[in-house]
Motif scaffolding. Structure first.
Motif, short mmCIF file in Angstrom:
data_model
loop_
_atom_site.label_atom_id
_atom_site.label_comp_id
_atom_site.label_asym_id
_atom_site.label_seq_id
_atom_site.Cartn_x
_atom_site.Cartn_y
_atom_site.Cartn_z
N PRO A 1 53.10 98.61 90.68
CA PRO A 1 52.67 98.06 89.39
C PRO A 1 52.29 96.60 89.52
O PRO A 1 52.89 95.86 90.30
CB PRO A 1 53.92 98.20 88.50
N GLY B 1 50.74 93.12 87.11
CA GLY B 1 50.25 92.50 85.88
C GLY B 1 49.21 91.45 86.25
O GLY B 1 48.11 91.77 86.70
N GLY B 2 49.59 90.18 86.13
CA GLY B 2 48.65 89.09 86.42
C GLY B 2 48.64 88.66 87.87
O GLY B 2 47.87 87.78 88.25
N THR C 1 50.81 86.89 89.42
CA THR C 1 51.21 85.48 89.54
C THR C 1 52.63 85.34 90.06
O THR C 1 53.17 84.23 90.10
CB THR C 1 51.12 84.76 88.19
N GLY C 2 53.27 86.45 90.41
CA GLY C 2 54.66 86.41 90.85
C GLY C 2 54.83 85.59 92.12
O GLY C 2 53.88 85.42 92.90
N THR D 1 51.59 88.41 82.64
CA THR D 1 51.63 89.42 81.57
C THR D 1 53.07 89.70 81.12
O THR D 1 54.03 89.41 81.85
CB THR D 1 51.04 90.75 82.07
#
Ligand SMILES: Cc1cc2nc3c(=O)[nH]c(=O)nc-3n(C[C@H](O)[C@H](O)[C@H](O)COP(=O)(O)OP(=O)(O)OC[C@H]3O[C@@H](n4cnc5c(N)ncnc54)[C@H](O)[C@@H]3O)c2cc1C
Length: 472
Positions: free
Chosen positions: A71, A73-74, A76-77, A144
């Motif tokens: 998975p 999202g953005g 940016t982790g 996100t």
């Protein structure tokens, strides 16, 4: 591409349409490397569902064909948790098309946002109804809600409002067997045993796909006051925090800045100025906010800092005269990492110990690291009131160009050992992902690792949810 992947992609395309499947490698490419460019992965396809039901279809297909999903999202982790393995053995599951705010209400003080809603979009939506979602961080324009929830993100307001764990009222997720967990009712009280919502928060995509989140809102800010204070030690900084907290409920941000970090910012970052005329060994940025338009917050903060000065807790302080100056103070704090990198090679550690132990930890651990690795400069800055600092070790100007590769791992192990001996955590807000997995395995008590593995095995026996992340 494996046979399983090919079958899954063909079947998903048939059921969900071409929009939900990206196989053009050029389009996928920006998403298979973590944003800092440290970990490079590969994926033959990126699946992009637009609804919870489409996620169910994809997860069922993944289970049927034994194809792992990552998975995202953005992207940016900080721990490369959303980066797929480099052998192309997993498919990316981009949640960015699920970007609807399903509901938002000042009366219930709740917003229900789909996983792909960008944090800044939620901020704007809350602002429009006179409310606020009180978590923010540097990546707010691209991270996100699903990613923030899955990493239990923190930021600069944790002191007053806590991490995502305290701001999430419920989670909707597709579990690895394709069933839907619906926790979006926003119940304040619900004691039906284990909390699946809380299990999914911080799970980094290893236990299911978060599709929507119910989030707590607070009233919008009517005014804020920002101050910069000079103190002689981290201990005095904590004294200041406790002094303020005993006298007002309005303190929302409290960031520690060592003088040498401030000097690097002034050297490398354009348009920056020291807030105080003299130098102090340590500095603190204080932010107070209120939702009450009749409250004279600047006057309150000025009075309290005056008293702290009289009691010799601080050496000096200045209150930002306007919003532009408040932003300028925050810029000094927010650009420390950039300034350090501009100066020399820097190793970052996102660590926590108990708040009361942090002042001593900063001083003693810095000294121990500098003793053990001559030439390096160690210091900590950041969220002192959360017991969470960015413990950075700089190579110093005489270090070899390959210092990061040659000494980095040794230094990080040494820092992690010090943190563990102090009863702390080697990941305060950034998660474990891939980057901290081996250190987590080395240092976590065996009982904790066993419990994590047992939970993973129980919920995801086929290991289709983000394998190779978090769980050692
Ligand atoms: C400039 C900058 C500043 C930052 N500052 C802070 C800070 O102050 N505090 C802090 O805590 N963090 C900070 N971060 C990191 C922060 O953790 C991430 O920005 C955010 O939490 C991750 O959101 P994302 O959507 O980018 O998730 P990704 O990076 O895409 O994913 C992160 C993890 O969550 C999983 N995931 C993503 N979406 C889902 C989903 N829907 N369901 C299940 N799993 C999912 C991924 O598999 C991965 O393991 C910062 C990052 C940047 C770039």
């Amino acid at each position: 591409m494996t046979d399983g992947e090919a079958q899954l992609i063909a079947e998903a395309e048939r059921r969900l349409g071409a929009k939900a499947i990206v196989t053009d490698l050029k389009e996928i490419e920006p998403w298979v490397t973590d944003w800092r460019g440290r970990v490079h992965g590969a994926a033959p396809a990126m699946l992009a569902p637009a609804s919870t039901q489409e996620v169910v279809e994809i997860v069922r297909l993944a289970a049927e064909h034994r194809v792992p999903l990552v998975p995202q999202g953005g992207n940016t982790g900080m721990a490369a948790g959303a980066t797929p393995p480099s052998d192309g053995s997993a498919l990316l599951l981009s949640m960015r098309r699920m970007n609807r705010i399903r509901s938002i209400s000042a009366d219930s003080r709740l917003a229900v946002a789909e996983a792909g809603v960008v944090l800044a979009t939620l901020h704007d939506a809350a602002h429009e109804i006179g409310m606020r979602f009180p978590l923010t961080l540097g990546a707010r324009g691209s991270c996100t809600i699903g990613g923030l929830t899955s990493t239990n993100a923190g930021g600069t307001q944790v002191l007053k409002f806590g991490t995502m764990r305290s701001l999430v009222a419920g989670v909707e997720a597709v579990l690895p067997d394709g069933s839907i967990h619906n926790g979006l009712s926003g119940l304040k009280k619900d004691n039906r045993g284990y909390s699946l919502d809380q299990l999914l928060i911080g799970a980094e995509g290893t236990l299911g796909v978060i599709t929507a989140v119910a989030l707590r809102l607070v009233p919008a800010i009517a005014a804020r006051a920002v101050a910069w204070a000079g103190v002689e030690s981290p201990n005095k900084a904590l004294d200041l925090l406790r002094f303020l907290e005993a006298r007002t409920n309005n303190i929302e941000g409290f960031e520690l800045v060592p003088e040498d970090s401030l000097q690097l910012v002034l050297k490398h970052i354009p348009n920056t100025r020291a807030p105080l005329s003299g130098q102090h060994r340590w500095n603190v940025l204080v932010e107070a906010t209120t939702a009450d338009p009749n409250h004279d917050l600047p006057a309150e903060l000025e009075r309290l800092l005056g008293e702290a000065l009289e009691q010799e807790i601080i050496g000096d302080a200045v209150l930002a005269a306007n919003e532009a100056q408040a932003e300028a103070f925050w810029k000094l704090r927010d650009t420390i990492a950039d300034a350090e990198r501009a100066e020399c090679q820097t190793l970052a550690h996102d660590i926590s110990v108990s708040v009361g132990d942090m002042p001593r930890f900063i001083v003693e651990a810095s000294a121990e690291v500098e003793r053990k690795f001559p030439g390096v400069i160690a210091s900590g800055f950041g969220h002192l009131g959360d017991g969470n600092i960015h413990f950075h070790v700089r190579a110093g100007s005489h270090a070899a160009p390959d210092w990061y590769e040659s000494e980095g791992e040794q230094i990080t192990r040494f820092v992690d050992d010090l943190v563990t001996a102090a009863g702390g955590s080697i990941s305060a807000e950034h998660g474990i992902g891939q980057l901290k997995r081996s250190e987590f395995a080395r240092l976590a008590p065996p009982g904790r690792i066993d419990a994590l593995r047992a939970i993973k095995q129980a919920l995801d026996p086929l290991s289709i949810m983000n394998p190779g992340k978090l769980v050692p």
